[in-house]
Every structure is written in C-alpha cells, then in structure tokens.
Scaffold this motif. Sequence first.
Motif, mmCIF file in Angstrom:
data_model
loop_
_atom_site.group_PDB
_atom_site.id
_atom_site.type_symbol
_atom_site.label_atom_id
_atom_site.label_comp_id
_atom_site.label_asym_id
_atom_site.label_seq_id
_atom_site.Cartn_x
_atom_site.Cartn_y
_atom_site.Cartn_z
ATOM 1 N N MET A 1 1.029 -1.193 -0.017
ATOM 2 C CA MET A 1 -0.023 0.037 -0.097
ATOM 3 C C MET A 1 0.810 1.357 0.039
ATOM 4 N N LEU A 2 2.107 1.187 0.605
ATOM 5 C CA LEU A 2 2.706 2.501 0.833
ATOM 6 C C LEU A 2 3.421 2.827 -0.654
ATOM 7 N N THR A 3 3.988 1.880 -1.469
ATOM 8 C CA THR A 3 4.279 1.994 -2.802
ATOM 9 C C THR A 3 3.197 2.673 -3.619
ATOM 10 N N GLU A 4 2.065 2.258 -3.490
ATOM 11 C CA GLU A 4 0.721 2.726 -4.060
ATOM 12 C C GLU A 4 0.395 4.237 -3.951
ATOM 13 N N ILE A 5 0.718 4.726 -2.413
ATOM 14 C CA ILE A 5 0.426 5.988 -2.027
ATOM 15 C C ILE A 5 1.562 6.954 -2.589
ATOM 16 N N ILE A 6 2.819 6.384 -2.701
ATOM 17 C CA ILE A 6 3.894 7.079 -3.256
ATOM 18 C C ILE A 6 3.658 7.454 -4.665
ATOM 19 N N GLN A 7 3.460 6.470 -5.540
ATOM 20 C CA GLN A 7 3.186 6.773 -6.865
ATOM 21 C C GLN A 7 2.004 7.641 -6.904
ATOM 22 N N LEU A 100 -7.794 11.784 -0.460
ATOM 23 C CA LEU A 100 -9.199 11.915 -0.045
ATOM 24 C C LEU A 100 -10.195 11.157 -0.982
ATOM 25 N N ALA A 101 -10.891 10.153 -0.562
ATOM 26 C CA ALA A 101 -11.937 9.502 -1.519
ATOM 27 C C ALA A 101 -11.544 8.495 -2.289
ATOM 28 N N TRP A 102 -10.220 8.261 -2.175
ATOM 29 C CA TRP A 102 -9.239 7.313 -2.845
ATOM 30 C C TRP A 102 -9.163 5.915 -2.068
ATOM 31 N N ALA A 103 -9.250 4.823 -2.641
ATOM 32 C CA ALA A 103 -9.138 3.634 -2.018
ATOM 33 C C ALA A 103 -7.788 2.793 -2.527
ATOM 34 N N PRO A 104 -6.882 2.757 -2.061
ATOM 35 C CA PRO A 104 -5.630 1.786 -2.610
ATOM 36 C C PRO A 104 -6.295 0.429 -2.586
ATOM 37 N N ASP A 105 -5.696 -0.328 -3.434
ATOM 38 C CA ASP A 105 -6.166 -1.755 -3.702
ATOM 39 C C ASP A 105 -6.141 -2.514 -2.538
ATOM 40 N N THR A 106 -5.233 -2.361 -1.420
ATOM 41 C CA THR A 106 -5.348 -3.005 -0.233
ATOM 42 C C THR A 106 -6.274 -2.504 0.809
ATOM 43 N N CYS A 107 -7.222 -1.414 0.305
ATOM 44 C CA CYS A 107 -8.045 -1.119 1.351
ATOM 45 C C CYS A 107 -9.885 -1.431 0.824
ATOM 46 N N LEU A 129 3.984 16.250 10.264
ATOM 47 C CA LEU A 129 3.089 14.953 9.904
ATOM 48 C C LEU A 129 1.593 14.843 9.621
ATOM 49 N N PHE A 130 1.187 14.763 8.555
ATOM 50 C CA PHE A 130 -0.290 14.547 8.287
ATOM 51 C C PHE A 130 -0.438 13.076 8.269
ATOM 52 N N GLU A 131 -1.498 12.887 9.018
ATOM 53 C CA GLU A 131 -2.102 11.384 9.009
ATOM 54 C C GLU A 131 -3.446 11.105 8.382
ATOM 55 N N PHE A 132 -3.506 9.966 7.712
ATOM 56 C CA PHE A 132 -4.608 9.564 7.074
ATOM 57 C C PHE A 132 -4.913 8.005 7.622
ATOM 58 N N ASP A 133 -6.227 7.687 7.400
ATOM 59 C CA ASP A 133 -6.819 6.464 7.904
ATOM 60 C C ASP A 133 -7.173 5.799 6.568
ATOM 61 N N ALA A 134 -6.481 4.275 6.574
ATOM 62 C CA ALA A 134 -6.801 3.557 5.322
ATOM 63 C C ALA A 134 -7.546 2.383 5.807
ATOM 64 N N PRO A 135 -9.083 2.296 5.837
ATOM 65 C CA PRO A 135 -9.640 1.226 6.283
ATOM 66 C C PRO A 135 -9.659 -0.075 5.509
ATOM 67 N N LEU A 136 -9.697 -1.158 5.956
ATOM 68 C CA LEU A 136 -9.720 -2.335 5.338
ATOM 69 C C LEU A 136 -10.723 -3.169 6.368
ATOM 70 N N LEU A 137 -11.692 -3.747 5.523
ATOM 71 C CA LEU A 137 -12.879 -4.480 6.124
ATOM 72 C C LEU A 137 -12.388 -5.986 6.204
ATOM 73 N N LEU A 138 -12.154 -6.699 7.342
ATOM 74 C CA LEU A 138 -11.996 -8.135 7.496
ATOM 75 C C LEU A 138 -13.172 -8.840 7.355
ATOM 76 N N SER A 139 -13.759 -9.839 6.702
ATOM 77 C CA SER A 139 -14.572 -10.722 6.568
ATOM 78 C C SER A 139 -14.475 -12.198 6.042
ATOM 79 N N GLU A 140 -15.160 -13.024 6.306
ATOM 80 C CA GLU A 140 -14.987 -14.546 5.623
ATOM 81 C C GLU A 140 -14.806 -14.408 3.994
#
Length: 191
Positions: A1-7, A100-107, A129-140
């Motif tokens: 995910m970090l590489t995707e954000i850097i790009q 904002l409003a963008w979801a990396p592939d791993t989110c 330091l700017f902080e962002f939340d990248a939510p990931l839903l864990l499910s079956e």
Amino acid sequence: MLTEIIQRLRALADPFAERVAGAATVEAALTQTLTEFPAAFVVPLDDKAEPNRADENLLQVLHQRIGIVAVLDASADPRGQAAAEAAMTSIRRALWYALLAWAPDTCSEPMAYHGVRIVRLDQARLWVLFEFDAPLLLSESRAADEDLPPFTLFAPEYVLPTSSLPPPADELPLPPTRPPVPPFGPGHFQF
C-alpha cells in the motif's frame, strides 16, 4: 500500500514534484538529508481494529494509519511561521486532493484525513506529519477472495490448571478438567 500511495502522490501532489519516498518510521524520515523542498515521506504509523461486529462470523474494520511527513524550507523564517502556514494551506490541500476519497487496492474503503501535527523545526527545515486512515474490512468473504484459509467457527474448551500435588483434605474437590462445551448453531438460543 505504501508504494501505491507514493506513486499517487508523485503523480497528483504538485508541490512535491515527484520528491516523494518511503520510510519505515517517522524518525527515519527526519534523518534524511534533503536539498530540494518541499519533499514528502510516506510512513506506516499503526493499525487498530474495531471490535468484531458479527455474532458468529468475522466482520471487523481495521484502521491502518498512514503518515505523510512533509519537509518544508524554513530558512527564510527561523521561527517557521511561513512554512507552517504553507503546510496548513497548499501542502494539506495537495494531499487532500491526491488521497481523500481514493481507496488503494489493499483497502476496502476510501482513505480519510485524520489530522496534522508539527514534528520538528530547525533553522532550515520544518517537518509536518499528516495522518490518514486507510480502512480495511476483514470478513469471511475477504479471506476467500485473498485465498486465505477459510474462517471457521470454534468453541474454546476451558481447561482448569492441574497440579501433581494432591489437594488439601479440607478443600472441596475440583470440578472436572474439561467442562462440557455448549453447542453453537441455529436453534441454540431459545427465547
């Protein structure tokens, strides 16, 4: 995910003009020698999971905190006021535009802004330091999509500690070491 954000920041955050890299920690970003400003480092901060929302299955949101350490030129103003103002306006706006409003592939949900703080100021540079939340839903279903072993329900067996010493004569005997485990499933709970 970090590489995707850097790009994404290299492509969309104009103030950095591709001066975006990654670092393992905020401290590692603070020790980098830079000659051109502004620059940015993408760092993982932490992750925290919400409690499971499902009774019998897995439905949990993992909040992955990502930091963007922006380094600005503060040589013209040793107090850092001009650099801090730039961070709170043009730099923050560029980061919002890119993330904002963008979801990396791993989110599973779009990124959200969490906040900002000044990390360090010296006579030539300001680190913010700017902080962002990248939510990931864990499910079956997510486990199945990612070829993880299937999530299965289980009922833990409770085992009482045992000792090789006999119990004192004046104490009551211990209950069985393996109490019966109630069955789980449809019809288990009666109202």
